[in-house]
Structures are given as structure tokens and as C-alpha cells.
Design a protein around this motif. Structure first.
Motif, PDB file in Angstrom:
ATOM      1  N   GLU A   1      38.649  32.625  40.889  1.00  0.00           N
ATOM      2  CA  GLU A   1      38.743  33.606  39.810  1.00  0.00           C
ATOM      3  C   GLU A   1      38.180  33.035  38.513  1.00  0.00           C
TER       4      GLU A   1
ATOM      5  N   VAL B   1      30.743  37.242  46.951  1.00  0.00           N
ATOM      6  CA  VAL B   1      31.291  37.420  48.300  1.00  0.00           C
ATOM      7  C   VAL B   1      30.805  36.277  49.181  1.00  0.00           C
TER       8      VAL B   1
ATOM      9  N   LYS C   1      40.600  41.092  37.759  1.00  0.00           N
ATOM     10  CA  LYS C   1      41.466  40.728  38.881  1.00  0.00           C
ATOM     11  C   LYS C   1      41.224  41.643  40.083  1.00  0.00           C
TER      12      LYS C   1
ATOM     13  N   ARG D   1      38.537  43.229  40.739  1.00  0.00           N
ATOM     14  CA  ARG D   1      37.230  42.927  41.327  1.00  0.00           C
ATOM     15  C   ARG D   1      37.277  41.694  42.196  1.00  0.00           C
ATOM     16  N   VAL D   2      37.920  40.666  41.671  1.00  0.00           N
ATOM     17  CA  VAL D   2      38.021  39.435  42.449  1.00  0.00           C
ATOM     18  C   VAL D   2      38.718  39.725  43.770  1.00  0.00           C
TER      19      VAL D   2
ATOM     20  N   SER E   1      38.749  42.451  45.479  1.00  0.00           N
ATOM     21  CA  SER E   1      37.896  43.141  46.444  1.00  0.00           C
ATOM     22  C   SER E   1      36.815  42.194  46.979  1.00  0.00           C
ATOM     23  N   ILE E   2      36.372  41.259  46.132  1.00  0.00           N
ATOM     24  CA  ILE E   2      35.402  40.264  46.601  1.00  0.00           C
ATOM     25  C   ILE E   2      36.024  39.378  47.668  1.00  0.00           C
TER      26      ILE E   2
END
Lengths: 199, 365
Positions: free
Chosen positions: A28, A61, B65, B67-68, B70-71
Motif C-alpha cells: 500500500e 496487479v 485503500k 483500490r489497493v 481490488s488490486i
């Protein structure tokens, strides 16, 4: 800002190690440090915020799905920018790709000052704004290089690696940008001496 | 380069923090005689260090958060899909090929016991320009059966019981990739331009054209790779820079599954055994299962039980510890479960009871 980058860089190796061990918080941190910069960078190629965001998401990803490999990356910054560039180019059609890469190739026109007159600039007291406007008028590639160096805080060598051009080109392009900025500033200073048409 | 150009370069380098000590002093010497330029330089320096507003204000700052999350989710989906040998940092052209080529799913020759599952990964895309619709074939073989399949490139794969083979339906990438859980024998069609890679647990096996056996069941202690013909190169798949182990024909590589941190090729971490060269290709223990034989040499009862469970699709329970350590040599071909256990009883003393698909074993007091 440069200081901040130094601090972050010294943590990078540790973050990479933590990510390879599956630490989501470390991931993160990397994400929030880079994703905006990378999206802006990708937009240089894709001209679309939406597409750029997708490309950057793909890059992250991949980073997480191959997290064991992250430990082997020497320079995560150049890796992320390069991956973003490659994915951006892949997302473009052949034709568009040609146009983009051509515009990033050396052309003599970059080397000569463009023929805009300082009078075209809307002079404001805000120097920052002036600087931004001056930058907007720079040739595309020069602008991209300048932003990667100043705003994203990358090193010449890193930008050279990412864009696949020589450090000497970076040197020359940065010189052009600085020259223009100085010219704009001197216009700003001397504007009280300028003759105005009665309006 | 004229003198002036040199100055612009020095200024830029100095502002960017790229100037060496000599260059910095060269610059200040020069600026000393150019007051106007000096002033501009200082102004720029001030501007330079102002935290640059991000030039793309249009980039929305949606919840990071979320987005992370879902990544992370997408990445996990990708991980469970086919492994991917691309070294990190390389241009992923292959990826983009997926966006344009949708391989037609290949018609498999499969026995009735096989279930073929098609897994489709849909990445929600706002733009239809590139939808990487990944079609993946999974061939799964149940306990108690074996099968042979033909890959789209003409290579043959025999799959043992309780095994799964994953590969991209199109199978048209620069690299032919499959992922194996369980045991398989590969006879690979040579194609120097398209290396063939088997991902098996924590190792990668790279092939140009060859016949070899891989055994990597999740509940085994080792991953075994046996080479009969050609040559293969084995690397650990956790990093791109590990050394390689080259196997010669009639060699068997044994890599322990634990500890996970083993890095090849530390001598104590793996073994290379030589097969008996006098044996014909169909006589090796390692590949006997292709010829519908189950062979065991010096395996203890516990190890043998795992083999028998897969072979006969049964569950074997040991009711005491002592029997587990009896060692056996032998082979079965057409025998039923009862016949097999009766044969084992001839060489060792133990008791067994069969209830449906379950077998209970205890020592005979």
C-alpha cells in the motif's frame, strides 16, 4: 522534496523485502507513493486518464502477483516507470504507437528554441504559474523529461533508462527547459520596462 | 557546444541535484560574472524546491485503500491462474498478444474419467479496446485413473491420478507454459524457438524437446523430476536469478518441498540420482505408471499408502504407528485392492480391513 525522495529510497529495499514476504501494508505504501506519478506519466502516451489508470493498475496487479520477484529488482522506480511505459504503448494501436515513439525521438526542432515570443505569455505575479505556463510551451519530450526530473524527483540516469535515450539527451533537454524558464523570468522582471500600447 | 549551452546544462544539473562538486563551483564562478543570470538561477532554485503540484489534477483521488484492495484481489486471481515465466521488468508483449488473439480452445482427447474445466477470467474493463479474455484449460484426473492428453503443439502428456494440468487454451505464446499439480510424464515436441516450461510447485523446468517425468503432489515431501531423453534445466521459481541445474538423460532430481526457503542449488538441499542405464525406457520405476504399473522400491508403508490411495482411489488409515515403518519392494499391474494387500501381507505381517473405499491397517499382535 528531494529530501523526501532520499528518505523514501532508503526505505525502498526494506519495503521490497516486506512485499516479497506478502506484507500488504508495504504494498500500500509503494502504491500511494507512485500511483499518481505513474498515472500522470502514462497519460503522456495514452492521453486518457481512464486508460492511464487502468494501465497503472495492471502494473501494480503484476507487481503483487509476482511479489516474490520484487526482491530482485535493483531500482523499483525505473522498473515501475518502464513497466508503465511498456504497458501504455501496448495499449495503443500500432499507428498510435508509432506517433508516440516518434514524438519522443530526437528531432532538431527540439534543439532550436521554438519561435514563440515572450509576449505570448500571460504574465502573472505568480512565478509558479509562470513556470508552469513556460513548461506547457516546451516541446512535448522536453516537458516530459523535465517533469520526471523535477516533479517526480528522478535522476537523469533513471529517466534515460526509462525512456530509452541517452543521459546526454536528458542533459540537453533539461538545458533547453532551464534556458526557457530563465527567459520567461527575465521577461517577468523587465515587464515594467516594456512599452505597452495604450489600451 | 558553445559556452552558453554549457551554462544551461550546469544550471539544470545543479537544480536537479546532478552536478558534481567541480561542476557546482564552475557554475558559481560563472554566475559570479552574470548577476542577471544569477538572480534567475536563484529564483528557479526557489521554485524548484516548492512541492510541485501534481500536473495532472484530473487524476481523481478515489479511495486508495479500496483500490489497493481490488488490486490485491486481481493479483491473487492471476496467481492462481497459470504461472507466468516473464521475468519482471521485461516488456510484456506477450500479454498484449492476448488482447488481440483469442485462441480457439483445443479439442482434447480425453478419457471419460476426466473433467475439463474452462476458467474464464474477465477483467472488468471500461474500455473494450483490450479485453484480455484469458481462456485456460484445466485437465483434472481423479484418483484411481490415468490419462494421456495431446497439447495443441503436438506434445503428449500422461497425467497420473489426483493430478491437474493447467495451460492456456491458445497455447500460442512465445513460450509454451503449463502448470502441474500432481504427476505427469511429458514427451515434448522439439521447437527451439518456443521453449516449453513446466511450473511444478517451487521449481520451473525448461525444456527444448525431451521426455521426462515430474512428480509434485502437494502432500509429498519431495518434487521429483526424472529425465529419460533430451535435456532439461531446472530453476527455482521464486526468483529470476537463481542458478540452474542441468539434468542429463537417466538422471532424477529430488527437491524437498520443505523448507519453502530452499534456494537451489545448495548441495544439501537436493539430490541427483542416476537411473539404472541397463533398464529400457518402459522399465523405470519413475515412469511405470504410464504403462499401468505401480512400482515401489524400499518405500515405507506410509509412503506406499499415498501411492496406493492415488492408484486405487481409496483412503488408507493406519491404526497404529508401528506398521508405518515397514518397507516394501514390488509392483502391481492388474491386481485389485484385496489382491494387492494380500500380496503385501505375504512379505510383512500386518492386518487390514476394507470398508468400501476405506482400508484400515494395524499391526498384527
Amino acid at each position: 522534496m528531494k529530501e523526501g525522495r532520499k528518505d523514501f529510497n532508503s526505505c525502498l529495499v526494506d519495503l521490497q523485502r516486506r512485499i516479497s514476504e506478502g506484507d500488504e501494508h508495504a504494498f500500500e505504501e509503494i502504491y500511494s507513493h507512485y500511483h499518481k506519478k505513474l498515472t500522470a506519466f502514462s497519460k503522456n502516451f495514452l492521453r486518457s486518464t481512464e486508460l492511464a489508470e487502468e494501465v497503472v493498475e495492471d502494473v501494480f496487479v503484476k507487481l503483487w502477483s509476482k511479489r516474490e520477484d520484487i526482491i530482485d529488482i535493483n531500482n523499483l522506480t525505473t522498473y515501475l516507470y518502464s513497466a508503465t511505459k511498456n504497458r501504455s504503448l501496448n495499449a495503443l494501436s500500432q499507428e498510435a504507437r508509432r506517433l508516440v515513439t516518434e514524438s519522443l525521438e530526437i528531432s532538431d526542432s527540439d534543439m532550436k528554441a521554438e519561435s514563440y515570443t515572450p509576449h505570448d505569455l500571460l504574465v502573472t505575479s505568480e512565478m509558479m504559474q509562470l513556470m508552469q505556463q513556460t513548461l506547457e510551451l516546451l516541446p512535448k519530450r522536453c516537458k516530459l523529461i523535465f517533469r520526471l526530473i523535477r516533479e517526480d524527483g528522478l535522476k537523469y540516469k533513471e529517466v534515460a533508462e526509462i525512456l530509452n535515450i541517452s543521459v546526454n539527451t536528458i542533459d540537453a533537454q533539461m538545458a533547453i527547459a532551464v534556458k526557457r524558464l530563465c527567459a520567461a523570468l527575465s521577461v517577468d522582471k523587465s515587464k515594467k520596462d516594456r512599452v505597452h500600447l495604450p489600451g | 557546444m558553445d559556452n552558453k549551452d554549457r551554462i544551461w546544462r550546469l544550471m539544470a544539473r545543479s537544480l536537479s541535484g546532478e552536478a558534481s562538486a567541480e561542476e557546482s563551483s564552475e557554475l558559481s564562478n560563472y554566475l559570479h560574472y552574470e548577476p542577471e543570470l544569477q538572480q534567475q538561477y536563484h529564483m528557479l532554485k526557489k521554485l524548484w524546491d516548492v512541492n510541485a503540484e501534481l500536473h495532472s489534477t484530473s487524476i481523481q483521488d478515489t479511495n486508495e485503500k479500496t483500490r489497493v484492495k481490488s488490486i490485491l484481489k486481481k493479483a491473487e486471481e492471476e496467481r492462481t491462474g497459470i504461472a507466468n515465466e516473464e521475468e519482471i521488468g521485461k516488456d510484456d508483449k506477450e500479454d498484449s498478444i492476448w488482447r488481440f488473439l483469442f485462441g480457439r480452445s483445443f479439442k482434447l482427447l480425453y478419457a471419460a474419467t476426466i473433467t475439463v474445466v474452462l476458467v474464464l477470467y474477465y477483467y472488468p474493463r471500461s474500455d473494450s479496446k483490450h479485453i484480455p479474455e484469458r481462456k485456460q484449460e484445466v485437465v483434472a484426473v481423479k484418483n484411481g485413473s490415468r490419462t494421456k492428453i495431446l497439447l495443441p503443439d503436438g506434445s503428449s502428456v500422461w497425467l497420473n491420478g489426483d493430478s491437474k494440468l493447467y495451460y492456456d487454451a491458445a497455447f500460442n505464446g512465445k513460450v509454451r507454459k503449463v502448470r502441474l499439480v500432481g504427476e505427469a510424464f511429458f514427451d515434448i515436441v522439439k521447437n527451439p524457438n518456443r521453449p516449453f516450461i513446466v511450473y511444478a510447485g517451487k521449481i520451473n523446468i525448461k525444456v527444448l524437446g525431451t521426455a521426462f517425468n515430474v512428480k509434485c503432489y502437494e502432500d509429498d515431501r519431495d518434487i521429483e523430476t526424472t529425465l529419460l531423453r533430451g535435456s532439461i534445466e531446472v530453476t527455482e521459481n521464486t526468483s529470476g536469478s537463481t542458478p540452474r541445474i542441468l539434468l542429463k538423460p537417466n538422471q532424477k532430481l529430488i527437491v524437498p518441498i520443505e523448507p519453502a526457503s530452499v534456494v537451489l542449488p545448495k548441495k544439501e538441499d537436493f539430490k541427483i540420482l542416476n537411473l539404472d542405464k541397463k533398464l529400457k525406457e518402459d522399465e523405470h520405476i519413475e515412469t511405470s505408471w504410464i504403462y499401468n504399473r505401480i512400482e515401489f522400491r524400499g518405500e515405507n508403508f506410509e509412503e506406499l499408502a499415498r501411492k496406493l490411495e492415488r492408484w486405487y482411489d481409496i483412503k488408507i488409515q493406519f491404526e497404529d504407528e508401528r506398521v508405518k515403518n515397514i518397507k516394501f519392494n514390488g509392483s502391481f499391474e492388474q491386481e485389485t485392492v484385496e489382491e494387492a494387500f494380500n500380496a503385501l501381507q505375504k512379505v510383512a505381517s500386518f492386518k487390514y480391513k476394507v470398508y468400501g473405499r476405506e482400508v484400515f491397517i494395524k499391526s498384527s499382535e
